[in-house]
Design a protein around this motif. Sequence first.
Motif, PDB file in Angstrom:
ATOM      1  N   ASN A  44       9.831 -65.182  37.753  1.00 38.88           N
ATOM      2  CA  ASN A  44      10.068 -63.803  38.184  1.00 38.88           C
ATOM      3  C   ASN A  44      11.406 -63.284  37.690  1.00 38.88           C
ATOM      4  N   LYS A  45      12.387 -64.178  37.655  1.00 39.90           N
ATOM      5  CA  LYS A  45      13.711 -63.760  37.185  1.00 39.90           C
ATOM      6  C   LYS A  45      13.648 -63.427  35.689  1.00 39.90           C
ATOM      7  N   GLU A  48      12.027 -60.050  35.049  1.00 42.13           N
ATOM      8  CA  GLU A  48      12.927 -58.908  35.251  1.00 42.13           C
ATOM      9  C   GLU A  48      13.889 -58.757  34.082  1.00 42.13           C
ATOM     10  N   LYS A  51      12.037 -57.419  30.989  1.00 42.18           N
ATOM     11  CA  LYS A  51      11.655 -56.003  31.127  1.00 42.18           C
ATOM     12  C   LYS A  51      12.865 -55.101  30.933  1.00 42.18           C
ATOM     13  N   GLN A  52      13.980 -55.545  31.503  1.00 40.89           N
ATOM     14  CA  GLN A  52      15.194 -54.745  31.399  1.00 40.89           C
ATOM     15  C   GLN A  52      15.683 -54.653  29.948  1.00 40.89           C
TER      16      GLN A  52
END
Length: 259
Positions: A44-45, A48, A51-52
Amino acid sequence: MFDIKNKTIVITGGSGLIGSAFSASCAEFGANVVIIDINEEKGNKLLEDIKQKTKNDNVVFVKCDITSEKDVENMIELTLDRFKRIDALVNSAYPKNKNYGRKFEDVSYEDFCQNINMHLGGYFLISQKISKVMIKQNCGNIINIASIYGFTAPKFEIYKDTEKTMPVEYSAIKSGIINFTRYLASYLGRYNIRVNAISPGGVFDNQEENFVRNYCQKVVLGKRMAESSDLTGVLIFLISQASKYITGQNIIVDGGFTL
Ligand SMILES: NC(=O)c1ccc[n+]([C@@H]2O[C@H](COP(=O)([O-])OP(=O)(O)OC[C@H]3O[C@@H](n4cnc5c(N)ncnc54)[C@H](O)[C@@H]3O)[C@@H](O)[C@H]2O)c1
């Protein structure tokens, strides 16, 4: 020729040392990326972060154990719901049991079998399930991450004065994966599915100093260990049309360590 934009790529072990570099570069080049891993927190990290950095919203993380038939089937269903097809599977998971890493004399029969089942067996299971989708599409691409230890014997002197060894299971698993790659390439070629392997040399991961020094002495290019980014170019090449006439091959990326 090297375009992988909008291709749907499933990456197992996608939040690991090598897998995370693969996930990030496929996302950067505009692919739909399905990161699969048993480590939900890391996954999950990473999602993120990617995506960023890439502004690519077509990247997902799915918790999935490649040794679980149910997990693999659920992951395929989720992927097809979202992206409708699977263009490539990248097998970069590194399953191991809690006793993995012992010296040859100390490996029990049970541990030997279990580690082979998890790693080689896991690569088999997910490749078989995803190839069913690819057969229906009459198109697909599988890339297995093997290792230099799948085709050469370990140089045990590089483990001298360290806590590490090269586990016996690893040789059996990785040589199995290289010929499994050839088998699949031959079997699945009729459905327009290509299957290749990448065999990296040792990737730097803050290993013990003695080990790094011993290892680097035997590397031709730059006397250094690999970085994950040394492997991504070959992956993009194999996923893209630039390699459309290549199948059943094992591409060695080791800076000349095994020459
Ligand atoms: N690191 C190296 O020096 C090196 C060298 C040559 C080959 N390889 C190969 O590259 C691949 C990736 O290695 P790495 O160094 O990134 O390892 P890693 O341990 O950093 O990453 C592997 C990932 O696989 C995940 N995983 C483990 N079991 C799983 C399972 N059952 N289902 C789904 N995910 C699972 C882990 O959670 C982890 O995130 C492996 O096949 C490894 O053998 C690594």
